[in-house]
Design an enzyme around this catalytic site. Sequence first.
Site, PDB file in Angstrom:
ATOM      1  N   HIS A 313       1.199  -1.345   0.126  1.00  0.00           N
ATOM      2  CA  HIS A 313       0.251  -0.124  -0.518  1.00  0.00           C
ATOM      3  C   HIS A 313      -0.067   1.308   0.380  1.00  0.00           C
ATOM      4  CE1 HIS A 313      -3.305   3.073   1.017  1.00  0.00           C
ATOM      5  NE2 HIS A 313      -4.006   1.790   0.245  1.00  0.00           N
ATOM      6  N   ASP A 371      -7.828  -6.028   0.342  1.00  0.00           N
ATOM      7  CA  ASP A 371      -8.638  -6.994  -0.539  1.00  0.00           C
ATOM      8  C   ASP A 371      -8.138  -7.674  -0.855  1.00  0.00           C
ATOM      9  OD1 ASP A 371      -9.413  -4.628  -2.528  1.00  0.00           O
ATOM     10  OD2 ASP A 371      -7.244  -3.620  -3.090  1.00  0.00           O
TER      11      ASP A 371
END
Length: 440
Positions: A313, A371
Amino acid sequence: MSKNKSSIKTKKAKLIINNHTYEFPIYNSTEGESVIDISKLHSLAKIFTYDPGFTSTASCESKITYIDGDKGILRYRGFDIEDLANKSDFIEVVNLLIYGDLPNKEQLKKYKELITRHTLLHEQIINFFQGFRRDAHPMAMMVGVMGALSSFYQDSLDIGDAHQRQEATRRIVAKSSTIGAMAYKYSIGQSFISPKNNLSFSENFLHMCFSNTAEEYKVSPVLAKAMDTIFILHADHEQNASTSTVRLAGSSGANPFACIAAGVSSLWGPAHGGANQAALEMLEEIGSSKNINKYIRKAKNKNDPFKLMGFGHRVYKNYDPRAKILKKISRKVLKHVGVKNDPILKLATDLEKVALRDKYFIEKKLYPNVDFYSGIILRAIGFPPEMFTVIFAIARTAGWTAQWTEMIEDPIQKIGRPRQLYTGEKFMVYGKNRSKKNTK
Ligand code: CMC
């Protein structure tokens, strides 16, 4: 500059260019990194800053969402994401994001009624769907139909009118779930199912997706809670790619439906919201725990485009707090639907363990993101992978509309217009300079 920003200005930054010193104010955040205001740099020094991917650039001032990527903290309007996931519901979170504080009981009841009354779509939109191929990706339908709303709801397009702005945000949040469910029904060749006003937002979404004209879907409280939590966790994430897209589109004065359609498009990419579909497809491709090492090697190979989807991320350099919550929920949901030993969940947890012990992932601080586990839950609820990003988009309408509203109401808001480092040709004479490259 807004009043708030000037009141938290403390220090100055000095920049020396060709022996010339320029001073710029530094503003302190209430939490997190400070910013240097370089908005006067070009007019003072005739030079731009260069920051591809905005890795060091704050594009706006915001009071909505706070992330501490090193500590793995996510807060909406100051409230911790875990607290909201456990105690709140999606529509209360929408209200919190848009209006800035938690509503009282009466306000919440009224807001829920307002959202519920907007879940129906104009009948003509049904014709709009018929124009899509049956095998169209549901995100393609989301982009198209979301943009088309501006042609159906012309009484909420005046962005200068606060009432119309609010009406547009309620329509976008409410209708996104109906559009998402319709896209799903269209793709599987079933009739559209009308929303039911006696159901909560999440129950209603499950009803519109899984009831059919012959049979009513009985919404289980466990799955409805899981669905609602997924909506809460995806509701906002400060200035990510799709939110910045919404803000940039809106900065030109474009109508809110068009801006949200732009956000949906940006979300679709596999580096952003499309990663939930890609993560589940990756797990299916890996197939078994015995293949993990091979795929970890591929992910580390600079010459291989493969990446571990659902990992890494831009902001989190620690475990994504949303992934933590989803990991717990995935076990509950699988137990509820009667899957004792789901091979995909086992593979996901094994893959996570191997990656988190690997030097490459440790050094680069790559952890599971939101996710990684959401697809396992959505699949257990009954959604095909193509619907995962649609569900992300429905949830994110909350953040997009809150951020869009904040931008429109910001007195220093102006059209977003980045500059560039030009490295193209200098002056060329037509007829004289012909390309030698253009022969392939
Ligand atoms: N697998 C393998 N290597 C990775 C991964 C990964 N998933 N993510 C980052 N890296 C490597 C990357 O190759 C780079 O290596 P190097 O320094 O040697 O060039 C380093 O880690 C830093 O990564 P980056 O790509 O420069 O980081 P970024 O902030 O630009 O990208 C990201 C962040 C999320 C796009 C990226 O981590 C990624 O592509 N992850 C997989 C897709 C994914 O799961 N996306 C969902 C993000 S969370 C939900 C959302 O935002 O919608």
